[in-house]
Design a protein around this motif. Structure first.
Motif, PDB file in Angstrom:
ATOM      1  N   GLY A 194       6.240  -8.562  76.446  1.00 45.22           N
ATOM      2  CA  GLY A 194       5.916  -7.843  77.684  1.00 45.22           C
ATOM      3  C   GLY A 194       7.149  -7.972  78.629  1.00 45.22           C
ATOM      4  O   GLY A 194       6.960  -7.665  79.678  1.00 45.22           O
ATOM      5  N   VAL A 195       8.334  -8.464  78.306  1.00 43.59           N
ATOM      6  CA  VAL A 195       9.606  -8.395  78.726  1.00 43.59           C
ATOM      7  C   VAL A 195      10.029  -7.221  79.082  1.00 43.59           C
ATOM      8  O   VAL A 195      10.673  -6.937  80.333  1.00 43.59           O
ATOM      9  CB  VAL A 195      10.400  -9.832  78.488  1.00 43.59           C
ATOM     10  N   VAL A 196      10.126  -6.409  78.131  1.00 40.41           N
ATOM     11  CA  VAL A 196      10.896  -5.114  78.259  1.00 40.41           C
ATOM     12  C   VAL A 196       9.795  -4.190  77.814  1.00 40.41           C
ATOM     13  O   VAL A 196       8.782  -4.208  77.093  1.00 40.41           O
ATOM     14  CB  VAL A 196      11.851  -4.981  77.504  1.00 40.41           C
ATOM     15  N   ASN A 197       9.801  -2.814  78.399  1.00 41.76           N
ATOM     16  CA  ASN A 197       8.804  -1.745  77.782  1.00 41.76           C
ATOM     17  C   ASN A 197       9.155  -1.401  76.731  1.00 41.76           C
ATOM     18  O   ASN A 197      10.295  -1.528  76.033  1.00 41.76           O
ATOM     19  CB  ASN A 197       8.802  -0.779  78.956  1.00 41.76           C
ATOM     20  N   VAL A 198       8.176  -0.305  76.112  1.00 47.11           N
ATOM     21  CA  VAL A 198       8.670   0.206  74.822  1.00 47.11           C
ATOM     22  C   VAL A 198       9.146   1.716  75.033  1.00 47.11           C
ATOM     23  O   VAL A 198       9.229   2.011  73.786  1.00 47.11           O
ATOM     24  CB  VAL A 198       7.180   0.165  74.020  1.00 47.11           C
ATOM     25  N   SER A 199       9.569   1.713  75.886  1.00 46.28           N
ATOM     26  CA  SER A 199      10.191   3.393  75.963  1.00 46.28           C
ATOM     27  C   SER A 199      11.354   3.618  75.061  1.00 46.28           C
ATOM     28  O   SER A 199      11.548   4.879  74.735  1.00 46.28           O
ATOM     29  CB  SER A 199      10.676   3.612  77.200  1.00 46.28           C
ATOM     30  N   ASP A 200      11.741   2.624  74.611  1.00 50.10           N
ATOM     31  CA  ASP A 200      13.148   2.860  73.661  1.00 50.10           C
ATOM     32  C   ASP A 200      12.770   2.682  72.032  1.00 50.10           C
ATOM     33  O   ASP A 200      13.590   2.457  71.194  1.00 50.10           O
ATOM     34  CB  ASP A 200      14.488   2.203  74.109  1.00 50.10           C
ATOM     35  N   CYS A 201      11.541   2.324  71.819  1.00 54.33           N
ATOM     36  CA  CYS A 201      10.956   2.279  70.612  1.00 54.33           C
ATOM     37  C   CYS A 201      10.856   3.547  69.673  1.00 54.33           C
ATOM     38  O   CYS A 201       9.932   4.464  70.315  1.00 54.33           O
ATOM     39  CB  CYS A 201       9.445   1.417  70.644  1.00 54.33           C
ATOM     40  N   ILE A 202      11.447   3.936  68.651  1.00 55.19           N
ATOM     41  CA  ILE A 202      11.595   5.051  68.139  1.00 55.19           C
ATOM     42  C   ILE A 202      10.075   5.366  67.567  1.00 55.19           C
ATOM     43  O   ILE A 202       9.670   6.523  67.521  1.00 55.19           O
ATOM     44  CB  ILE A 202      12.361   5.320  66.990  1.00 55.19           C
ATOM     45  N   PHE A 203       9.190   4.511  67.205  1.00 59.72           N
ATOM     46  CA  PHE A 203       7.715   4.763  66.482  1.00 59.72           C
ATOM     47  C   PHE A 203       6.854   5.090  67.669  1.00 59.72           C
ATOM     48  O   PHE A 203       6.119   5.973  67.720  1.00 59.72           O
ATOM     49  CB  PHE A 203       7.450   3.594  65.562  1.00 59.72           C
ATOM     50  N   CYS A 204       7.239   4.342  68.812  1.00 55.09           N
ATOM     51  CA  CYS A 204       6.313   4.725  70.158  1.00 55.09           C
ATOM     52  C   CYS A 204       6.669   6.185  70.462  1.00 55.09           C
ATOM     53  O   CYS A 204       5.771   6.888  71.032  1.00 55.09           O
ATOM     54  CB  CYS A 204       6.670   3.751  71.200  1.00 55.09           C
ATOM     55  N   LYS A 205       8.091   6.707  70.398  1.00 54.53           N
ATOM     56  CA  LYS A 205       8.112   7.933  70.562  1.00 54.53           C
ATOM     57  C   LYS A 205       7.375   8.773  69.689  1.00 54.53           C
ATOM     58  O   LYS A 205       7.205  10.005  70.000  1.00 54.53           O
ATOM     59  CB  LYS A 205       9.644   8.140  70.498  1.00 54.53           C
ATOM     60  N   ILE A 206       7.641   8.713  68.411  1.00 50.32           N
ATOM     61  CA  ILE A 206       6.748   9.509  67.446  1.00 50.32           C
ATOM     62  C   ILE A 206       5.340   9.562  67.981  1.00 50.32           C
ATOM     63  O   ILE A 206       4.660  10.620  67.776  1.00 50.32           O
ATOM     64  CB  ILE A 206       6.906   8.829  65.994  1.00 50.32           C
ATOM     65  N   VAL A 207       4.634   8.467  68.033  1.00 56.25           N
ATOM     66  CA  VAL A 207       3.238   8.391  68.868  1.00 56.25           C
ATOM     67  C   VAL A 207       3.177   9.139  69.969  1.00 56.25           C
ATOM     68  O   VAL A 207       2.236  10.284  69.944  1.00 56.25           O
ATOM     69  CB  VAL A 207       2.957   7.017  69.183  1.00 56.25           C
ATOM     70  N   ALA A 208       4.020   9.448  70.523  1.00 58.27           N
ATOM     71  CA  ALA A 208       3.800  10.237  71.992  1.00 58.27           C
ATOM     72  C   ALA A 208       4.258  11.642  71.596  1.00 58.27           C
ATOM     73  O   ALA A 208       4.237  12.508  72.799  1.00 58.27           O
ATOM     74  CB  ALA A 208       5.157   9.493  73.214  1.00 58.27           C
ATOM     75  N   GLY A 209       4.768  11.854  70.383  1.00 61.60           N
ATOM     76  CA  GLY A 209       5.300  13.399  70.260  1.00 61.60           C
ATOM     77  C   GLY A 209       6.844  13.653  70.842  1.00 61.60           C
ATOM     78  O   GLY A 209       7.131  14.803  70.765  1.00 61.60           O
ATOM     79  N   GLU A 210       7.508  12.483  71.232  1.00 61.72           N
ATOM     80  CA  GLU A 210       8.612  12.755  71.840  1.00 61.72           C
ATOM     81  C   GLU A 210       9.938  12.864  70.522  1.00 61.72           C
ATOM     82  O   GLU A 210      11.010  13.369  70.697  1.00 61.72           O
ATOM     83  CB  GLU A 210       9.265  11.707  72.535  1.00 61.72           C
ATOM     84  N   LEU A 211       9.610  12.368  69.382  1.00 61.30           N
ATOM     85  CA  LEU A 211      10.308  12.736  68.146  1.00 61.30           C
ATOM     86  C   LEU A 211       9.239  13.125  67.094  1.00 61.30           C
ATOM     87  O   LEU A 211       8.029  12.723  67.087  1.00 61.30           O
ATOM     88  CB  LEU A 211      10.807  11.101  67.834  1.00 61.30           C
ATOM     89  N   SER A 212       9.860  14.182  66.370  1.00 60.89           N
ATOM     90  CA  SER A 212       9.003  14.799  65.308  1.00 60.89           C
ATOM     91  C   SER A 212       8.732  13.885  64.003  1.00 60.89           C
ATOM     92  O   SER A 212       9.661  12.998  63.910  1.00 60.89           O
ATOM     93  CB  SER A 212       9.570  15.875  64.943  1.00 60.89           C
ATOM     94  N   SER A 213       7.743  13.970  63.359  1.00 63.14           N
ATOM     95  CA  SER A 213       7.468  13.328  62.428  1.00 63.14           C
ATOM     96  C   SER A 213       6.607  14.205  61.199  1.00 63.14           C
ATOM     97  O   SER A 213       5.883  15.174  61.849  1.00 63.14           O
ATOM     98  CB  SER A 213       6.902  12.042  62.387  1.00 63.14           C
ATOM     99  N   LYS A 214       6.627  13.919  59.976  1.00 67.43           N
ATOM    100  CA  LYS A 214       5.677  14.553  59.090  1.00 67.43           C
ATOM    101  C   LYS A 214       4.485  13.819  58.853  1.00 67.43           C
ATOM    102  O   LYS A 214       4.587  13.077  58.066  1.00 67.43           O
ATOM    103  CB  LYS A 214       6.526  14.928  57.643  1.00 67.43           C
ATOM    104  N   LYS A 215       3.506  14.196  59.467  1.00 63.24           N
ATOM    105  CA  LYS A 215       2.368  13.268  59.592  1.00 63.24           C
ATOM    106  C   LYS A 215       1.653  13.404  58.328  1.00 63.24           C
ATOM    107  O   LYS A 215       1.403  14.474  57.622  1.00 63.24           O
ATOM    108  CB  LYS A 215       1.394  13.712  60.547  1.00 63.24           C
ATOM    109  N   ALA A 216       1.025  12.243  57.892  1.00 61.31           N
ATOM    110  CA  ALA A 216       0.136  12.337  56.513  1.00 61.31           C
ATOM    111  C   ALA A 216      -1.342  11.812  56.913  1.00 61.31           C
ATOM    112  O   ALA A 216      -2.313  12.372  56.391  1.00 61.31           O
ATOM    113  CB  ALA A 216       0.755  11.108  55.749  1.00 61.31           C
ATOM    114  N   TYR A 217      -1.562  11.418  57.941  1.00 62.22           N
ATOM    115  CA  TYR A 217      -2.871  10.807  58.423  1.00 62.22           C
ATOM    116  C   TYR A 217      -2.749  10.421  60.020  1.00 62.22           C
ATOM    117  O   TYR A 217      -1.911   9.794  60.369  1.00 62.22           O
ATOM    118  CB  TYR A 217      -3.268   9.621  57.585  1.00 62.22           C
ATOM    119  N   GLU A 218      -3.875  10.586  60.862  1.00 59.56           N
ATOM    120  CA  GLU A 218      -3.738  10.234  62.141  1.00 59.56           C
ATOM    121  C   GLU A 218      -5.290  10.101  62.668  1.00 59.56           C
ATOM    122  O   GLU A 218      -6.326  10.912  62.202  1.00 59.56           O
ATOM    123  CB  GLU A 218      -3.168  11.250  63.097  1.00 59.56           C
ATOM    124  N   THR A 219      -5.316   8.987  63.450  1.00 58.01           N
ATOM    125  CA  THR A 219      -6.902   8.706  64.112  1.00 58.01           C
ATOM    126  C   THR A 219      -6.248   8.483  65.557  1.00 58.01           C
ATOM    127  O   THR A 219      -5.013   8.501  65.977  1.00 58.01           O
ATOM    128  CB  THR A 219      -7.532   7.502  63.611  1.00 58.01           C
TER     129      THR A 219
END
Ligand code: AMP
Ligand code: ZN
Length: 131
Positions: free
Chosen positions: A14-39
């Motif tokens: 919790g020392v830094v935030n996760v705003s530069d995490c590429i997978f968090c960006k995929i979760v947020a829709g800020e980076l595209s991905s080819k989804k296979a499944y989502e809940t």
């Protein structure tokens, strides 16, 4: 300790935030991905550099830096991540022949993205041991 691993450790703490995490960006829709499944709590998407005919990454939407950073309160979530892997393997037609579910941890594990992910790899005969 390399830069990515150190960042993951700091994020987990919790020392830094996760705003530069590429997978968090995929979760947020800020980076595209080819989804296979989502809940509401897990996401599966195809790896951009597939190592086999099927290569899907399964992640919790919650930022967890690696499998080594899973906390007791994450146990049910991680269980559902494994159940999601089973479903994706079935949906993509590789379950009957078998497949590999693997997670890399830290520098020696060659983890490059510090957000917990399982590689679901299959569709061909895999070799063992890895390098
Ligand atoms: P690891 O090296 O175990 O941390 O795995 C990270 C994986 O993420 C690698 O297989 C990369 O090819 C994959 N990857 C990196 N960026 C993306 C992205 N934007 N979309 C899909 N897969 C990615
Ligand atoms: Zn993340």
């Amino acid at each position: 300790m390399n830069v990515l691993w150190r960042r993951g450790k700091l994020q987990a703490e919790g020392v830094v935030n996760v705003s530069d995490c590429i997978f968090c960006k995929i979760v947020a829709g800020e980076l595209s991905s080819k989804k296979a499944y989502e809940t509401d709590e897990v996401l599966a998407f195809h790896d951009i550099r597939p190592q086999a005919p099927v290569h899907v990454l399964l992640i919790p939407k919650k930022h967890i830096a690696s499998a080594h950073h899973i906390q007791p309160e994450d146990a049910a979530l991680v269980g559902r991540l494994h159940l999601a892997a089973q479903k994706v393997a079935e949906d993509l037609g590789i379950a009957s022949d078998g497949y590999r579910l693997v997670t890399n941890i830290g520098v020696h594990g060659q983890q490059t993205v510090p957000h917990l992910h399982y590689h679901l790899i299959g569709g061909r005969q895999l070799q063992w041991p890895p390098g």
